[in-house]
Enzyme design. Structure first.
Site, PDB file in Angstrom:
ATOM      1  N   ASP A   1       0.737  -0.990   0.061  1.00 54.81           N
ATOM      2  CA  ASP A   1       0.062  -0.015  -0.124  1.00 54.81           C
ATOM      3  C   ASP A   1       0.912   1.276   0.073  1.00 54.81           C
ATOM      4  OD1 ASP A   1      -1.949  -1.743   0.341  1.00 54.81           O
ATOM      5  OD2 ASP A   1      -2.725  -1.464   2.272  1.00 54.81           O
TER       6      ASP A   1
ATOM      7  N   ASP B   1     -15.946  -3.613   0.182  1.00 57.47           N
ATOM      8  CA  ASP B   1     -15.726  -3.148   1.524  1.00 57.47           C
ATOM      9  C   ASP B   1     -16.894  -3.049   2.341  1.00 57.47           C
ATOM     10  OD1 ASP B   1     -13.180  -2.937   0.480  1.00 57.47           O
ATOM     11  OD2 ASP B   1     -13.164  -0.619   0.600  1.00 57.47           O
TER      12      ASP B   1
END
Length: 250
Positions: A19, A139
């Site tokens: 990330d 999500d």
């Protein structure tokens, strides 16, 4: 990518997360800016996971995810150029052209979150040009899909959403349980089981993995793969240990 585990024919894969925020590898807690812990330079992190046996990498442009446009394109392009394993990339991919450019640039799969929720047809449009290339990121918080950096509810359940995207040609679902994300407190397997039962495309699990037991639990729940970030960077276990734990159970 070995992401066909939930149809019984493939092997479960542990995928390290890289990330990137402000050009550095970070891990956030609960996806919130300001909670990040830095782990250095992206190419070095990617190479570390390749040396440890990673068969693919999960790349995220965090600035892109928050701002809606890719903020770490140069850093991530450098990783894509440097590695020779399949990569999946998410964060700030909002249009068909964005996705196609990345796929033609060398990314193997693009991960669409907010864009797919706001415009489901984008999944089909990209898939027509590059089959098996779109992973839709779902999500979930309290059983509802959330978007815009986990700040807004989309009014749809993960199962409903997954079925919609499967019909549109998605190659897989990346499922993140926001309730446990980044806390290193363990995983919730029931939502994963529900998704696996409801769809025929691979479900890649993400969020909350803290122990080897968590990895095994997600494999047992039928996930095709798991994305692991903090637990690997913090040394809770090694990539080799995680993959071995699952392989031994299969």
């Amino acid at each position: 990518m070995g992401t066909d585990g939930n149809d019984g024919s493939g092997t479960f894969e542990v995928i390290p997360a890289v990330d990137v925020q402000d050009g550095e590898v970070v891990q956030l807690v609960q996806g919130e800016r300001g909670t990040e812990k830095s782990y250095g330079e992206p190419i070095e992190a990617a190479q570390r996971w390749l040396d440890a046996g990673a068969e693919s990498l999960h790349l995220v442009d965090l600035d892109g995810a928050f701002e809606g446009e890719r903020g770490n394109a140069d850093a991530i392009d450098a990783v894509i150029d440097a590695v020779d394993v399949p990569t999946q990339l998410g964060g700030g991919i909002r249009t068909v052209d964005d996705a196609v450019d990345l796929l033609e640039r060398g990314v193997d799969r693009v991960i669409l979150g907010t864009a797919a929720v706001e415009n489901p047809e984008i999944v089909g449009e990209i898939s027509e040009r590059h089959p098996e290339s779109v992973v839709v990121s779902l999500d979930a918080k309290d059983g509802e899909v959330v978007v815009e950096g986990w700040t807004e509810g989309a009014g749809i359940s993960p199962v409903e959403a997954a079925k919609r995207y499967e019909d549109l040609g998605a190659a897989g679902i990346l499922f993140t349980n926001v309730d446990v994300e980044g806390r290193l407190e363990g995983v919730a397997t029931e939502p994963v089981r529900e998704l696996v039962a409801a769809t025929d495309i691979p479900v890649i699990a993400s969020g909350g993995v803290a122990t080897l037991e968590d990895v095994r639990d997600l494999a047992d729940a039928g996930a095709a793969a798991v994305v692991v970030g903090s637990a690997l960077y913090e040394g809770n276990f090694t990539l080799e240990e995680a993959q071995a734990a699952v392989d031994a159970a299969e």
